[in-house]
Design an enzyme around this catalytic site. Sequence first.
Site, PDB file in Angstrom:
ATOM      1  N   LYS A  45      75.804  -3.898  58.477  1.00 48.24           N
ATOM      2  CA  LYS A  45      74.535  -3.709  57.745  1.00 48.24           C
ATOM      3  C   LYS A  45      74.112  -2.241  57.792  1.00 48.24           C
ATOM      4  O   LYS A  45      74.631  -1.467  58.614  1.00 48.24           O
ATOM      5  CB  LYS A  45      73.457  -4.614  58.357  1.00 48.24           C
ATOM      6  CG  LYS A  45      73.161  -4.340  59.831  1.00 48.24           C
ATOM      7  CD  LYS A  45      72.300  -5.448  60.437  1.00 48.24           C
ATOM      8  CE  LYS A  45      72.026  -5.178  61.906  1.00 48.24           C
ATOM      9  NZ  LYS A  45      71.347  -6.314  62.553  1.00 48.24           N
ATOM     10  N   TYR A 276      57.416  26.939  60.328  1.00 48.17           N
ATOM     11  CA  TYR A 276      56.076  26.514  59.888  1.00 48.17           C
ATOM     12  C   TYR A 276      55.109  26.438  61.071  1.00 48.17           C
ATOM     13  O   TYR A 276      55.455  25.917  62.128  1.00 48.17           O
ATOM     14  CB  TYR A 276      56.142  25.124  59.248  1.00 48.17           C
ATOM     15  CG  TYR A 276      56.837  25.091  57.914  1.00 48.17           C
ATOM     16  CD1 TYR A 276      56.354  25.814  56.832  1.00 48.17           C
ATOM     17  CD2 TYR A 276      57.976  24.310  57.735  1.00 48.17           C
ATOM     18  CE1 TYR A 276      56.986  25.758  55.594  1.00 48.17           C
ATOM     19  CE2 TYR A 276      58.612  24.239  56.503  1.00 48.17           C
ATOM     20  CZ  TYR A 276      58.120  24.971  55.436  1.00 48.17           C
ATOM     21  OH  TYR A 276      58.750  24.909  54.224  1.00 48.17           O
TER      22      TYR A 276
END
Length: 388
Positions: A45, A276
């Site tokens: 999965k 940042y």
Amino acid sequence: MKNDQLRFPRTQAVVDLSVIRSNFMKITEKTKQANPEACVIAVVKTNAYGHGAVQVSQAIADIPGLWGFAVATVEEGGELREAGISRPILVLGHVFGKDLKEAVKLGLRIPLYRTDTLLSLRDAADELGIPAFVHLAVDTGMTRIGVRPDGSGLEFASRASRTEGIVIEGVFTHFARADEQDKQAAAAQRDSFLGFVRRMREESGITVPVCGMANSAAILTMPETITDVARAGIILYGLNPSDEVPASLIGLKPALSWYASVVRVEEVPAGTPVSYGGTFVTGKRTRIATVSIGYGDGYPRALSGRGTVLIRGKRAPVLGRICMDQMMVDVTGIPEAEEDDAVVLIGRDGNEEITAEELGDLSGRFNYELVCMIGARVPRVYVRSGVD
Ligand SMILES: *Cc1c(COP(=O)(O)O)cnc(C)c1O
């Protein structure tokens, strides 16, 4: 290592299919020791935990001891069928009404625990003229999906077994705590499940050929839970079910490495803010390498100021905030570092290694989540390192 060794120098994940095969063979060896009749379901999965569902499935499809594959959704099952995978595929999550007909058409094994699903499946089987294969889901302690392991569950199973077009091929449950040292809770689930399956047989006359409960952690540490099938997920990729139940117990190895490149190296004076927000400011002259990876690729932003990468076999700490597509690391201690060096995010370089477990712990994700979240933007490169 230089980045001319990378087919995709900005970033790539390399998956070694020989390692996947060898892991799978060690897993079947372990399950056969516990129960010579047992087969393994390979859980692929979420794109095989980020490793690539089609490639992983194709790489092990011919190995004896494989029952089939497990996915989470009908779409994932369809992707495998489209790639030519013909073995049984079990869906582990709820299949919604609108997808049931497609699931039957694809021959997917559907988890059954709701009456509306049963009725829609009966209609779909009738319309298509083919049987609907189901695996009865039993909730023994996850409190997630499944029928209760009591009279109500038995009644549902009987009803399903009498429904036209429905073949109860399997019955399964799932452990909540098999990855802990203390097996009390898992043992209670085991007993509850086995008791329910016995009652199905003895009281309702329902025999189910594919009875399964073991997940990776149980395969490694609870041999008595290995019944007709065991479902191997995380250990197929060589990753740990938990710290208490490591994949190394049976010598499994991680199959995935993750790379990026140094795109600039710059020496800056003390007092220089990086990235940042200027959350990191250099305290001394610092050599800073810019690396071509960011949270847009699935590299966790939570590793800002905490993660490390490998450059020339040495650890370089992440400086300041990780950006969407780039980040900066400290290479003051690696004077040989230069532009177009390869950067190892997960994997080995010389004597150093960064594992998915380490990054999972540091980022507050865990190893399962970390590999699942490696972005669609990161190309996967498949290699076969060894003789398999
Ligand atoms: C995901 C899943 C597995 C695989 O779990 P691992 O810990 O990765 O082995 C097995 N069974 C069910 C029902 C699952 O949802």
